[in-house]
Design an enzyme around this catalytic site. Structure first.
Site: not given
Length: 389
Positions: A188-192
């Protein structure tokens, strides 16, 4: 006007854009060669044998449960301090869910509480078929201990490592599968690293990998070894299982291939930010993230906990003050068992008191590689002012 500082966000470079546009100009937008390239890149980082890329970590959790045979009459246990998908995946399979309270320092599923609950469940004949430890904020759970318990009590393990690609446990990459049957990552975009939406299931078990691959794409195969009877011709395929359309696209995989080249740099930068927060926040009435010496966190999140007994303000007021200053903090997580859907299943406040206590003072402050020192200084300044209101 000062810019909005988000708790997490993607980093998209020209090389990412070039990788995606190359696929857009190709003949394979999906089910093409870029997906196995991405899978192989993740395997190279983790040391696992097999990877199955899918359209979300939630899909990966679902097919992981199905691949392990979870179904009606079975139990899945997980942490209450997680996103709801870690528990919902059991319900998708018709199984039942329970939780194990968290460790007060790591905020991960507590192995002592797990052991005690297993002993009780054994006496009652209600042992879990699957346990899902969640590597909260990127810090690995005590997987050696959990694995030892699985050998004693006979359950399977799915590591929910949605927060944790790029982290390490006992010096080895998270995802290598040494202490679990399947590991799940999120992109997901907020992940690493990100593929916009996307996830992956990793395993060292050949049969599980085959099953995961079938479940990803309708249960359909063209592999003669998996089909029954003779082929009708070169067009022939068979549905041999009830699967789903959980495929990731080559467009998304191309972004993942490009992003993973910066994985080590991203995690290194997150550690630099965390160390700086540790210094800047040391004198405030806060509990800062504690790191277990057995792990090397991917630092997906930097969670502070307000020491409310030392403050004249409230959790809500501090949160709102940060948001009012365009610092888009968040809270990870509302304990799953307190959600209305789970309350209807019989869970109650007080069932998992450590997770509930954690929730009452937790705030996730900005943590991502694009965060500058000036951004951090602003976060700390606003937080400091909010605490003394």
């Amino acid at each position: 006007m000062e810019r909005i500082i988000r708790y997490g966000q993607q980093d998209i470079t020209q090389s990412d854009i070039d990788a995606v546009t190359t696929v857009l100009r190709s003949v394979n937008l999906t089910q093409g060669p870029t997906i196995p390239r991405f899978e192989q890149a993740v395997l190279a980082e983790t040391g696992a044998r097999h990877a199955v890329a899918v359209n979300s970590a939630t899909s990966a959790l679902h097919i992981a449960c199905l691949a392990l045979g979870l179904g009606p009459g079975d139990w899945l246990w997980t942490s209450p301090n997680t996103f709801v998908a870690s528990a919902n995946c059991a319900l998708y399979c018709g199984a039942q869910v329970s939780f194990v309270d968290i460790d007060p320092r790591t905020y991960n599923l507590c192995p002592d509480r797990l052991e005690a609950k297993l002993a009780s469940a054994q006496a009652e004949g209600r042992l879990p078929k699957v346990v899902v430890p969640v590597h909260f904020a990127g810090q690995p759970c005590d997987m050696a201990r959990i694995h030892a318990l699985s050998q004693k009590y006979g359950f399977r393990i799915i590591e929910d490592a949605s927060h944790a690609i790029g982290g390490r446990y006992l010096g080895e990459p998270i995802g290598n599968g040494r202490y679990s049957d399947i590991t799940v990552f999120s992109f997901h975009p907020v992940k690493i690293i990100t593929t916009a939406e996307g996830g992956m299931a990793l395993t060292n078990d050949d049969a599980l990998a085959t099953r995961l691959g079938l479940l990803r794409s309708h249960g359909i195969t063209r592999d003669a070894a998996l089909m029954s009877g003779a082929s009708d011709g070169p067009w022939y395929y068979q549905q041999v299982a009830l699967g789903f359309n959980y495929r990731i696209t080559d467009i998304q995989a191309a972004l993942g291939v490009s992003q993973i080249e910066r994985l080590t740099a991203y995690v290194t930068r997150r550690h630099e930010i965390a160390r700086r927060y540790d210094r800047l926040l040391a004198d405030l009435p806060l509990t800062l993230p504690w790191q277990h010496p057995d792990g090397y966190s991917a630092f997906h999140l930097y969670v502070i906990r307000l020491q409310l007994d030392r403050l004249a303000t409230t959790h809500v007021k501090v949160f709102e003050a940060l948001r009012a200053a365009d610092i888009m903090v968040n809270l990870h997580y509302i304990p799953v068992h307190t959600q209305p859907f789970y309350r209807q299943m019989g869970f109650r406040l007080g069932d998992y008191p450590v997770a509930e206590s954690y929730y009452r003072g937790a705030i996730s402050i900005p943590m991502h590689p694009q965060l500058t020192d000036a951004d951090q200084d602003r976060v700390v300044e606003v937080l400091r002012e909010a605490l003394v209101q």
